[in-house]
Scaffold this active site. Structure first.
Site, mmCIF file in Angstrom:
data_model
loop_
_atom_site.group_PDB
_atom_site.id
_atom_site.type_symbol
_atom_site.label_atom_id
_atom_site.label_comp_id
_atom_site.label_asym_id
_atom_site.label_seq_id
_atom_site.Cartn_x
_atom_site.Cartn_y
_atom_site.Cartn_z
ATOM 1 C CD GLU A 50 36.277 34.033 27.416
ATOM 2 O OE1 GLU A 50 37.394 33.562 27.132
ATOM 3 O OE2 GLU A 50 35.237 33.737 26.784
ATOM 4 C CE LYS A 119 38.932 30.179 26.672
ATOM 5 N NZ LYS A 119 38.381 31.263 25.800
ATOM 6 C CB CYS A 153 34.761 30.587 27.095
ATOM 7 S SG CYS A 153 33.939 30.871 25.502
#
Length: 281
Positions: A50, A119, A153
């Site tokens: 990330e 994300k 994540c």
């Protein structure tokens, strides 16, 4: 058409320290080195963590280092991919108008963008102070005959997100991450469970070292659809490899029929059951 197997390189790096924030140039140089080493070992694709291009827990530098999806960082990664002859997955802060997103982009060996994802599940103030959430949950692309998907994540910690990928046909879920202590159990227990319950390959590539207030726990891994661990990193900088056999997906789904055995009549798609706090266990 499926190939027999795909070798993937997982780059757990570069090692960071809380005293200095690595420059974009330093991070890209580390990705370049890892890409060449991975290609020399037969890997077709390199996965990085990330925000691998700019750093993650770097405060206001996030907005200063943010750039469009086709900006200079993309140009640099595209040049790396072409030169090394390998696809590269990298994370960065994406600037779109006045908004900044925690994004990941896949660049093919020819230097063209194969997929791009923002994300969707933001983690605490660390994400919410700097990013807007993405609004598209399932982003997919085909690679070496396998249908791939992207999450970042915290996204993978929501079973609904992974199941949405399974329902959309994802066979290999690629998850760049910035997992910190004391959440090692996510990498060790939750990620293998996600791969098994949705019957897919799952590659989870983490940061290492420390930035500002975070100490990253490493533990990058590649998990097979049956939950078997194909590769596992320690806590430091590491380039590890896994061979993903396409046939293993069908084999596992034949033996482990969870996707087919769901009682969708009892929990139909898009249904939400609200349970009061008093009745939760």
């Amino acid at each position: 058409m499926h190939v027999d197997s795909v070798r993937v390189g997982l780059f757990q790096g570069p090692l960071t320290t809380p005293d200095t924030f690595a420059s974009v140039e330093f991070n890209l140089a580390a990705i370049d080195t890892a890409a060449r080493e991975a290609a020399a070992s037969g890997a077709k694709i390199l996965l990085t963590p990330e925000m691998s291009a700019i750093g993650y827990d770097i405060g206001e530098l996030v907005s200063l280092r943010a750039e469009p999806a086709d900006g200079p960082i993309f140009d640099s990664v595209a040049a790396i991919a072409r030169s090394a002859g390998i696809a590269v997955v990298y994370g960065y802060a994406e600037l779109d108008g006045g908004d900044v997103y925690n994004s990941v982009q896949v660049v093919g060996s020819a230097g063209t963008s194969l997929a791009h994802y923002r994300k969707t599940h933001l983690f605490g103030t660390l994400d919410r102070e700097h990013f807007r959430p993405g609004e598209t949950l399932v982003v997919g692309f085909d690679f070496e005959g396998i249908r791939c998907g992207l999450l970042i994540c915290y996204d993978v910690e929501f079973p609904e997100a992974v199941r949405a990928h399974a329902d959309a046909g994802t066979e290999w879920l690629i998850v760049p991450t910035g997992l910190m202590t004391p959440y090692e159990h996510i990498a060790q227990q939750v990620v293998p469970a996600r791969a098994y319950e949705s019957q897919m390959f799952l590659t989870y590539v983490n940061r290492c070292g420390a930035e500002t207030d975070l100490t990253y726990c490493g533990l990058s891994c590649a998990i097979a659809p049956d939950g078997a661990e194909l590769a596992r990193a320690g806590g430091g900088q590491e380039l590890l490899f896994a061979d993903l056999a396409a046939a293993a997906i069908a084999q596992s789904r034949t033996l482990n029929t969870h996707l087919d055995d769901r009682r969708l009549d009892l929990y139909p798609d898009r249904s939400v059951t609200t349970v009061s706090k008093e009745n939760r266990r």
